[in-house]
Motif scaffolding. Structure first.
Motif, PDB file in Angstrom:
ATOM      1  N   LEU A   1       0.846  -1.200   0.000  1.00  0.00           N
ATOM      2  CA  LEU A   1       0.000   0.000   0.000  1.00  0.00           C
ATOM      3  C   LEU A   1       0.880   1.248   0.000  1.00  0.00           C
ATOM      4  N   VAL A   2       0.338   2.364  -0.461  1.00  0.00           N
ATOM      5  CA  VAL A   2       1.096   3.616  -0.437  1.00  0.00           C
ATOM      6  C   VAL A   2       1.105   4.140   0.993  1.00  0.00           C
ATOM      7  N   ALA A   3       2.274   4.534   1.458  1.00  0.00           N
ATOM      8  CA  ALA A   3       2.433   4.992   2.835  1.00  0.00           C
ATOM      9  C   ALA A   3       3.300   6.251   2.804  1.00  0.00           C
ATOM     10  N   ALA A   4       2.662   7.406   2.948  1.00  0.00           N
ATOM     11  CA  ALA A   4       3.361   8.680   2.753  1.00  0.00           C
ATOM     12  C   ALA A   4       3.333   9.537   4.009  1.00  0.00           C
ATOM     13  N   VAL A   5       4.328  10.402   4.120  1.00  0.00           N
ATOM     14  CA  VAL A   5       4.430  11.345   5.244  1.00  0.00           C
ATOM     15  C   VAL A   5       4.596  12.745   4.648  1.00  0.00           C
ATOM     16  N   PRO A   6       3.786  13.711   5.080  1.00  0.00           N
ATOM     17  CA  PRO A   6       3.774  15.016   4.396  1.00  0.00           C
ATOM     18  C   PRO A   6       4.976  15.936   4.689  1.00  0.00           C
ATOM     19  N   PHE A   7       6.118  15.568   4.129  1.00  0.00           N
ATOM     20  CA  PHE A   7       7.221  16.526   4.138  1.00  0.00           C
ATOM     21  C   PHE A   7       6.997  17.430   2.922  1.00  0.00           C
ATOM     22  N   VAL A   8       6.098  18.377   3.121  1.00  0.00           N
ATOM     23  CA  VAL A   8       5.511  19.088   1.974  1.00  0.00           C
ATOM     24  C   VAL A   8       6.390  20.185   1.392  1.00  0.00           C
ATOM     25  N   TYR A   9       7.435  20.577   2.129  1.00  0.00           N
ATOM     26  CA  TYR A   9       8.274  21.652   1.574  1.00  0.00           C
ATOM     27  C   TYR A   9       9.021  21.166   0.329  1.00  0.00           C
ATOM     28  N   ARG A  10       9.108  19.844   0.158  1.00  0.00           N
ATOM     29  CA  ARG A  10       9.672  19.273  -1.075  1.00  0.00           C
ATOM     30  C   ARG A  10       8.883  19.702  -2.313  1.00  0.00           C
ATOM     31  N   PHE A  11       7.643  20.152  -2.101  1.00  0.00           N
ATOM     32  CA  PHE A  11       6.756  20.389  -3.234  1.00  0.00           C
ATOM     33  C   PHE A  11       6.669  21.858  -3.629  1.00  0.00           C
ATOM     34  N   HIS A  12       7.531  22.701  -3.034  1.00  0.00           N
ATOM     35  CA  HIS A  12       7.655  24.078  -3.531  1.00  0.00           C
ATOM     36  C   HIS A  12       8.495  24.024  -4.816  1.00  0.00           C
ATOM     37  N   THR A  13       8.068  24.769  -5.815  1.00  0.00           N
ATOM     38  CA  THR A  13       8.815  24.810  -7.082  1.00  0.00           C
ATOM     39  C   THR A  13      10.278  25.172  -6.828  1.00  0.00           C
ATOM     40  N   VAL A  14      10.487  26.156  -5.954  1.00  0.00           N
ATOM     41  CA  VAL A  14      11.852  26.642  -5.707  1.00  0.00           C
ATOM     42  C   VAL A  14      12.722  25.548  -5.079  1.00  0.00           C
ATOM     43  N   ILE A  15      12.141  24.740  -4.204  1.00  0.00           N
ATOM     44  CA  ILE A  15      12.908  23.631  -3.600  1.00  0.00           C
ATOM     45  C   ILE A  15      13.287  22.614  -4.682  1.00  0.00           C
ATOM     46  N   ARG A  16      12.354  22.333  -5.602  1.00  0.00           N
ATOM     47  CA  ARG A  16      12.679  21.414  -6.715  1.00  0.00           C
ATOM     48  C   ARG A  16      13.783  22.015  -7.596  1.00  0.00           C
ATOM     49  N   GLU A  17      13.731  23.339  -7.765  1.00  0.00           N
ATOM     50  CA  GLU A  17      14.744  24.002  -8.589  1.00  0.00           C
ATOM     51  C   GLU A  17      16.118  23.925  -7.905  1.00  0.00           C
ATOM     52  N   VAL A  18      16.143  24.144  -6.595  1.00  0.00           N
ATOM     53  CA  VAL A  18      17.405  24.033  -5.844  1.00  0.00           C
ATOM     54  C   VAL A  18      17.963  22.619  -6.011  1.00  0.00           C
ATOM     55  N   ARG A  19      17.090  21.636  -5.847  1.00  0.00           N
ATOM     56  CA  ARG A  19      17.512  20.232  -5.976  1.00  0.00           C
ATOM     57  C   ARG A  19      18.087  19.968  -7.367  1.00  0.00           C
ATOM     58  N   ALA A  20      17.418  20.501  -8.396  1.00  0.00           N
ATOM     59  CA  ALA A  20      17.877  20.271  -9.769  1.00  0.00           C
ATOM     60  C   ALA A  20      19.224  20.965 -10.009  1.00  0.00           C
ATOM     61  N   ARG A  21      19.400  22.168  -9.456  1.00  0.00           N
ATOM     62  CA  ARG A  21      20.672  22.889  -9.660  1.00  0.00           C
ATOM     63  C   ARG A  21      21.825  22.143  -8.983  1.00  0.00           C
ATOM     64  N   VAL A  22      21.550  21.611  -7.801  1.00  0.00           N
ATOM     65  CA  VAL A  22      22.600  20.858  -7.093  1.00  0.00           C
ATOM     66  C   VAL A  22      22.911  19.569  -7.854  1.00  0.00           C
ATOM     67  N   ALA A  23      21.852  18.849  -8.262  1.00  0.00           N
ATOM     68  CA  ALA A  23      22.053  17.546  -8.935  1.00  0.00           C
ATOM     69  C   ALA A  23      22.765  17.707 -10.277  1.00  0.00           C
ATOM     70  N   SER A  24      22.483  18.796 -10.996  1.00  0.00           N
ATOM     71  CA  SER A  24      23.063  18.955 -12.331  1.00  0.00           C
ATOM     72  C   SER A  24      24.486  19.499 -12.286  1.00  0.00           C
ATOM     73  N   GLY A  25      24.921  19.935 -11.105  1.00  0.00           N
ATOM     74  CA  GLY A  25      26.283  20.453 -10.993  1.00  0.00           C
ATOM     75  C   GLY A  25      26.389  21.961 -11.199  1.00  0.00           C
ATOM     76  N   ILE A  26      25.266  22.646 -11.451  1.00  0.00           N
ATOM     77  CA  ILE A  26      25.316  24.110 -11.634  1.00  0.00           C
ATOM     78  C   ILE A  26      25.891  24.760 -10.372  1.00  0.00           C
ATOM     79  N   THR A  27      25.458  24.276  -9.220  1.00  0.00           N
ATOM     80  CA  THR A  27      25.905  24.875  -7.945  1.00  0.00           C
ATOM     81  C   THR A  27      27.351  24.500  -7.644  1.00  0.00           C
ATOM     82  N   GLY A  28      27.788  23.363  -8.170  1.00  0.00           N
ATOM     83  CA  GLY A  28      29.150  22.901  -7.904  1.00  0.00           C
ATOM     84  C   GLY A  28      29.229  22.138  -6.603  1.00  0.00           C
TER      85      GLY A  28
END
Ligand code: SOE
Length: 385
Positions: free
Chosen positions: A124-151
């Protein structure tokens, strides 16, 4: 993988256990996803009337057992005081319901770990609302770090500050460990901060050293306060990044300020949940304030629901979390959905904080990656594995 959050789930019927602020937030998010808020359950008659009015649920049950016996309900949202989470999760999974359980998942890591295993065994799906992950800006920060832009990352500075318990007259069920568990400020909001840090960096906190403080020994109804008002932490990650955390529910003027500053070799990235549509990008030339725009990374784009300049906030992030949870219920694997493994991780970090304060020593945190590998689930991607 990109995720669309525009799906609607009219087939999904939900029940909410609990009738406070978070029950309202969950009900709005469920409705925004197109689900039907079929029932709410609270113990008292007055609570039922209030909860039904606040959530707009069709039915009000007298107990969680009654709600769980309703075969029409697919997903159960647990929004009760922390001390009751584990028992309700066990009952909901046994009844074959998908579960969204408020954090902390349980008040001890041993119990949270049992719940992770139990949920994994049901499929079954079992989720916990760590909802700050769902701000666009947080996703953008994650993408910048993962892609190496931030270094390469150098340092992380995190804070989560609130003031709703700043005066000795302020009180809440969370203050009492019987209802809230052994940690208050860290379990309630420090957990969000750690989740945000590990989510955007993909780099687990490996060791930490903490100090906790109870600044008000007595409150309106809780006369011998045993839970902390504020916490400071020094930490080191698996990759050797060093950082500090400052968590407080007694910081005048701060309402819900989750502040995150990551300094890398090419840029610094700053997020402030009280102004969540703004990403501040720092270089030697100074800080550039970038409003959420339409040219964010493709992984962040689905979370930008309305054109730039039309502010999105907390409820939008919550709506996106719930919509992704329902996507998982219908068989998708949305990127970065916080599951019970992430709930367990937060409880482990909370226990490490309390232990460090008690022992006055550095504490190694459990190996996050090994655990999520063992149990599977969506957390592998969220931890960068
Ligand atoms: C109260 O501190 C609270 O509602 C938390 O319980 C939530 O998790 C946080 O998102 C906002 O503040």
């Amino acid at each position: 993988m990109t995720t669309t959050v525009t799906h609607l789930f009219p087939q999904t019927r939900i029940g909410i256990v609990g009738g406070g602020l978070m029950a309202q937030v969950h009900s709005r998010a469920a409705r925004a996803a197109g689900a039907e808020v079929l029932a709410v359950a609270t113990r008292t008659a007055a609570g039922r009337i209030r909860a039904q009015g606040a959530t707009g649920a069709e039915l009000a049950y007298r107990s969680a057992e009654e709600l769980l016996a309703d075969d029409r309900i697919d997903v159960v949202h647990i929004c009760t005081p922390n001390g009751s989470h584990a028992e309700l999760v066990r009952a909901a999974l046994a009844a074959g319901k998908h579960v969204v359980c408020e954090k902390p998942l349980a008040t001890s890591a041993a119990e949270a770990e049992q719940l992770v295993q139990l949920a994994a065994g049901t499929g079954l799906v079992a989720a916990v609302p760590f909802v700050y992950r769902f701000h666009t800006v947080i996703r953008e920060v994650r993408a910048r770090v993962a892609s190496g832009i931030t270094g390469r990352l150098f340092t992380i500075q995190g804070a989560y500050l609130q003031d709703w318990l700043a005066a000795p007259a302020d009180d809440d069920w969370r203050v009492d460990p019987t209802f809230g568990g052994p940690s208050r400020a860290f379990a309630d909001i420090g957990s969000h901060l750690c989740d945000a840090i590990e989510f955007v960096t993909g780099d687990p906190i490996r060791r930490l050293c903490a100090r906790v403080r109870t600044v008000h020994e007595s409150r309106a109804t809780n006369k011998n306060v045993a839970t902390e008002d504020a916490v400071t932490v020094v930490f080191e990650t698996d990759a050797g990044v060093i950082g500090t955390l400052h968590v407080s529910q007694v910081a005048h003027g701060r309402k819900n300020a989750l502040l995150l500053e990551i300094a890398g070799e090419n840029e610094s990235l700053v997020f402030d949940q009280e102004n969540p549509d703004l990403l501040r990008v720092g270089t030697r030339a100074g800080f550039l304030a970038r409003l959420r725009s339409d040219d964010v990374d493709p992984a962040a784009r689905p979370y930008s629901r309305i054109p730039a300049g039309h502010a999105q906030g907390y409820q939008d992030a919550f709506n996106a979390f719930v919509a992704d949870t329902y996507r998982a219920v219908t068989g998708s694997t949305p990127d970065g959905l916080p599951t019970f493994a992430d709930g367990l991780r937060a409880v482990e970090l909370t226990e490490a904080v309390l232990r460090s304060d008690a022992d006055g020593s550095w504490i190694d945190t459990p190996a996050a990656l090994a655990r999520t590998r063992r149990f599977g689930g969506h957390s592998l991607a969220s931890l960068g594995a």
